[in-house]
Motif scaffolding. Structure first.
Motif, mmCIF file in Angstrom:
data_model
loop_
_atom_site.group_PDB
_atom_site.id
_atom_site.type_symbol
_atom_site.label_atom_id
_atom_site.label_comp_id
_atom_site.label_asym_id
_atom_site.label_seq_id
_atom_site.Cartn_x
_atom_site.Cartn_y
_atom_site.Cartn_z
ATOM 1 N N ALA A 132 -3.186 -1.810 11.051
ATOM 2 C CA ALA A 132 -1.754 -1.510 10.903
ATOM 3 C C ALA A 132 -0.933 -2.793 10.821
ATOM 4 O O ALA A 132 -0.020 -2.903 9.993
ATOM 5 C CB ALA A 132 -1.291 -0.648 12.080
ATOM 6 N N LEU A 133 -1.252 -3.771 11.669
ATOM 7 C CA LEU A 133 -0.520 -5.047 11.642
ATOM 8 C C LEU A 133 -0.722 -5.764 10.313
ATOM 9 O O LEU A 133 0.229 -6.335 9.749
ATOM 10 C CB LEU A 133 -0.977 -5.933 12.799
ATOM 11 C CG LEU A 133 -0.626 -5.436 14.206
ATOM 12 C CD1 LEU A 133 -1.248 -6.340 15.268
ATOM 13 C CD2 LEU A 133 0.893 -5.370 14.386
ATOM 14 N N LEU A 134 -1.963 -5.727 9.806
ATOM 15 C CA LEU A 134 -2.252 -6.383 8.525
ATOM 16 C C LEU A 134 -1.509 -5.688 7.377
ATOM 17 O O LEU A 134 -0.931 -6.351 6.507
ATOM 18 C CB LEU A 134 -3.765 -6.351 8.284
ATOM 19 C CG LEU A 134 -4.342 -7.335 7.259
ATOM 20 C CD1 LEU A 134 -3.944 -8.765 7.580
ATOM 21 C CD2 LEU A 134 -5.867 -7.213 7.218
ATOM 22 N N LEU A 135 -1.497 -4.369 7.408
ATOM 23 C CA LEU A 135 -0.804 -3.628 6.354
ATOM 24 C C LEU A 135 0.710 -3.841 6.423
ATOM 25 O O LEU A 135 1.382 -3.950 5.394
ATOM 26 C CB LEU A 135 -1.141 -2.136 6.468
ATOM 27 C CG LEU A 135 -2.577 -1.778 6.046
ATOM 28 C CD1 LEU A 135 -2.964 -0.395 6.541
ATOM 29 C CD2 LEU A 135 -2.707 -1.852 4.528
ATOM 30 N N ILE A 139 3.023 -5.282 3.449
ATOM 31 C CA ILE A 139 4.237 -4.595 2.988
ATOM 32 C C ILE A 139 5.447 -5.528 3.093
ATOM 33 O O ILE A 139 6.279 -5.586 2.182
ATOM 34 C CB ILE A 139 4.465 -3.311 3.821
ATOM 35 C CG1 ILE A 139 3.361 -2.283 3.510
ATOM 36 C CG2 ILE A 139 5.846 -2.712 3.529
ATOM 37 C CD1 ILE A 139 3.383 -1.072 4.427
ATOM 38 N N ALA A 140 5.516 -6.277 4.186
ATOM 39 C CA ALA A 140 6.627 -7.220 4.353
ATOM 40 C C ALA A 140 6.576 -8.313 3.296
ATOM 41 O O ALA A 140 7.617 -8.712 2.747
ATOM 42 C CB ALA A 140 6.584 -7.830 5.757
ATOM 43 N N LEU A 171 7.002 -1.266 -6.047
ATOM 44 C CA LEU A 171 7.192 0.030 -5.393
ATOM 45 C C LEU A 171 5.860 0.755 -5.205
ATOM 46 O O LEU A 171 5.584 1.286 -4.119
ATOM 47 C CB LEU A 171 8.152 0.902 -6.217
ATOM 48 C CG LEU A 171 8.435 2.295 -5.631
ATOM 49 C CD1 LEU A 171 9.043 2.163 -4.234
ATOM 50 C CD2 LEU A 171 9.367 3.087 -6.554
ATOM 51 N N GLN A 172 5.022 0.749 -6.260
ATOM 52 C CA GLN A 172 3.719 1.409 -6.145
ATOM 53 C C GLN A 172 2.863 0.751 -5.062
ATOM 54 O O GLN A 172 2.169 1.445 -4.292
ATOM 55 C CB GLN A 172 2.976 1.359 -7.485
ATOM 56 C CG GLN A 172 3.669 2.122 -8.603
ATOM 57 C CD GLN A 172 4.566 1.219 -9.444
ATOM 58 O OE1 GLN A 172 5.298 0.383 -8.883
ATOM 59 N NE2 GLN A 172 4.520 1.375 -10.750
ATOM 60 N N GLU A 173 2.911 -0.571 -5.003
ATOM 61 C CA GLU A 173 2.106 -1.281 -4.001
ATOM 62 C C GLU A 173 2.594 -0.986 -2.583
ATOM 63 O O GLU A 173 1.781 -0.813 -1.661
ATOM 64 C CB GLU A 173 2.154 -2.780 -4.294
ATOM 65 C CG GLU A 173 1.436 -3.181 -5.573
ATOM 66 C CD GLU A 173 1.793 -4.561 -6.073
ATOM 67 O OE1 GLU A 173 1.146 -5.049 -7.015
ATOM 68 O OE2 GLU A 173 2.748 -5.168 -5.516
ATOM 69 N N ILE A 174 3.898 -0.915 -2.405
ATOM 70 C CA ILE A 174 4.441 -0.610 -1.073
ATOM 71 C C ILE A 174 4.092 0.820 -0.666
ATOM 72 O O ILE A 174 3.681 1.071 0.483
ATOM 73 C CB ILE A 174 5.964 -0.831 -1.063
ATOM 74 C CG1 ILE A 174 6.285 -2.326 -1.179
ATOM 75 C CG2 ILE A 174 6.593 -0.260 0.203
ATOM 76 C CD1 ILE A 174 7.753 -2.629 -1.381
ATOM 77 N N LEU A 175 4.237 1.758 -1.595
ATOM 78 C CA LEU A 175 3.905 3.155 -1.274
ATOM 79 C C LEU A 175 2.409 3.305 -0.975
ATOM 80 O O LEU A 175 2.019 4.033 -0.061
ATOM 81 C CB LEU A 175 4.306 4.062 -2.437
ATOM 82 C CG LEU A 175 5.816 4.214 -2.663
ATOM 83 C CD1 LEU A 175 6.081 5.064 -3.905
ATOM 84 C CD2 LEU A 175 6.487 4.831 -1.451
ATOM 85 N N ASP A 177 0.322 0.967 0.212
ATOM 86 C CA ASP A 177 0.024 0.382 1.524
ATOM 87 C C ASP A 177 0.610 1.224 2.659
ATOM 88 O O ASP A 177 0.049 1.266 3.761
ATOM 89 C CB ASP A 177 0.573 -1.043 1.600
ATOM 90 C CG ASP A 177 -0.283 -2.022 0.796
ATOM 91 O OD1 ASP A 177 -1.307 -1.581 0.235
ATOM 92 O OD2 ASP A 177 0.075 -3.207 0.718
ATOM 93 N N THR A 178 1.727 1.899 2.387
ATOM 94 C CA THR A 178 2.290 2.804 3.400
ATOM 95 C C THR A 178 1.342 3.969 3.655
ATOM 96 O O THR A 178 1.166 4.412 4.801
ATOM 97 C CB THR A 178 3.660 3.324 2.950
ATOM 98 O OG1 THR A 178 4.550 2.211 2.745
ATOM 99 C CG2 THR A 178 4.263 4.253 3.987
ATOM 100 N N GLY A 179 0.707 4.462 2.587
ATOM 101 C CA GLY A 179 -0.301 5.515 2.759
ATOM 102 C C GLY A 179 -1.469 5.038 3.607
ATOM 103 O O GLY A 179 -1.940 5.758 4.502
ATOM 104 N N PHE A 180 -1.932 3.810 3.339
ATOM 105 C CA PHE A 180 -3.019 3.246 4.165
ATOM 106 C C PHE A 180 -2.556 3.074 5.614
ATOM 107 O O PHE A 180 -3.335 3.255 6.553
ATOM 108 C CB PHE A 180 -3.460 1.893 3.599
ATOM 109 C CG PHE A 180 -4.017 1.963 2.197
ATOM 110 C CD1 PHE A 180 -4.587 3.121 1.704
ATOM 111 C CD2 PHE A 180 -3.967 0.853 1.364
ATOM 112 C CE1 PHE A 180 -5.098 3.184 0.410
ATOM 113 C CE2 PHE A 180 -4.474 0.899 0.079
ATOM 114 C CZ PHE A 180 -5.040 2.070 -0.403
#
Length: 203
Positions: A132-135, A139-140, A171-175, A177-180
């Motif tokens: 979670a910290l890595l993701l 995202i940041a 946007l696709q990359e953030i979404l 990584d949010t799923g992960f």
């Protein structure tokens, strides 16, 4: 036969029972409290039983292995070309040059280590916290590059570096990584899974 029209409140209370005071609804009447065996159980309670039961452990197993595939895929894609991984880190323009190579070269090994631990199910909650910290860091970083107008590929699964502005997919990359991140959050909340070293050690 007795008088069936008589008000039960007027009947003498049986031994050991208290008379029902005036104004309190009788069982079966409107406003009466539901019987514990006939009351409608809240949906949240049923969901909680599923999450905490054996089904929840199997769901957690699927989540654990799915997150293992993510980290395994990301690590294997980078480990064959660590210089490219370092270039992807450099493209974010966040870390000083002295840290670019150490981070770029170490990241694939960290991702593969997380994948292996998730596959065998050892220290699942700790691995999920690290994930979670890595993701959140990824995202940041992507959000920061987007906000600063830098045109890069995130390099999350190999590649990376500067790209044309029309090729960015922030946007696709953030979404994604949010799923992960949601997968990691599930394992933080519910780390018990089937077919895991944690379960074997706890037995």
């Amino acid at each position: 036969m007795g008088d069936t029209t008589a008000d039960p409140r007027e009947a003498a209370p049986a031994e050991g029972r208290q008379a029902i005071p005036e104004g309190v609804p009788m069982a079966g009447q409107q406003g009466a409290p539901p019987h514990p065996h006939t009351a409608v159980r809240p949906v949240g309670g049923a969901l909680r039983r599923v999450v905490d039961g054996p089904a929840g452990e199997w769901i957690g197993t699927v989540v654990r292995l799915a997150l293992a595939v993510v980290w395994g895929w990301a690590g294997l894609a980078k480990i064959s070309d660590p210089a490219e991984a370092a270039q992807a880190v450099r493209a974010y323009e966040i870390l000083p040059e002295s840290l670019v190579k150490p981070v770029g070269y170490a990241l694939p090994f960290l991702e593969l280590a997380l994948a292996v631990l998730l596959v065998i199910g050892l220290g699942v909650r700790i691995v999920a916290v690290v994930s979670a910290l890595l993701l959140l860091t990824f995202i940041a970083g992507i959000t920061s590059a987007w906000a600063r107008g830098i045109s890069i590929d995130c390099g999350c699964f190999g590649g990376g570096g500067t790209v044309d502005a029309s090729q960015t997919e922030y946007l696709q990359e953030i979404l994604r990584d949010t799923g992960f991140l949601l997968l990691a959050a599930w394992l933080i909340y519910r780390p018990r899974t089937k077919l895991s070293a944690d379960a074997w050690l706890a037995a």
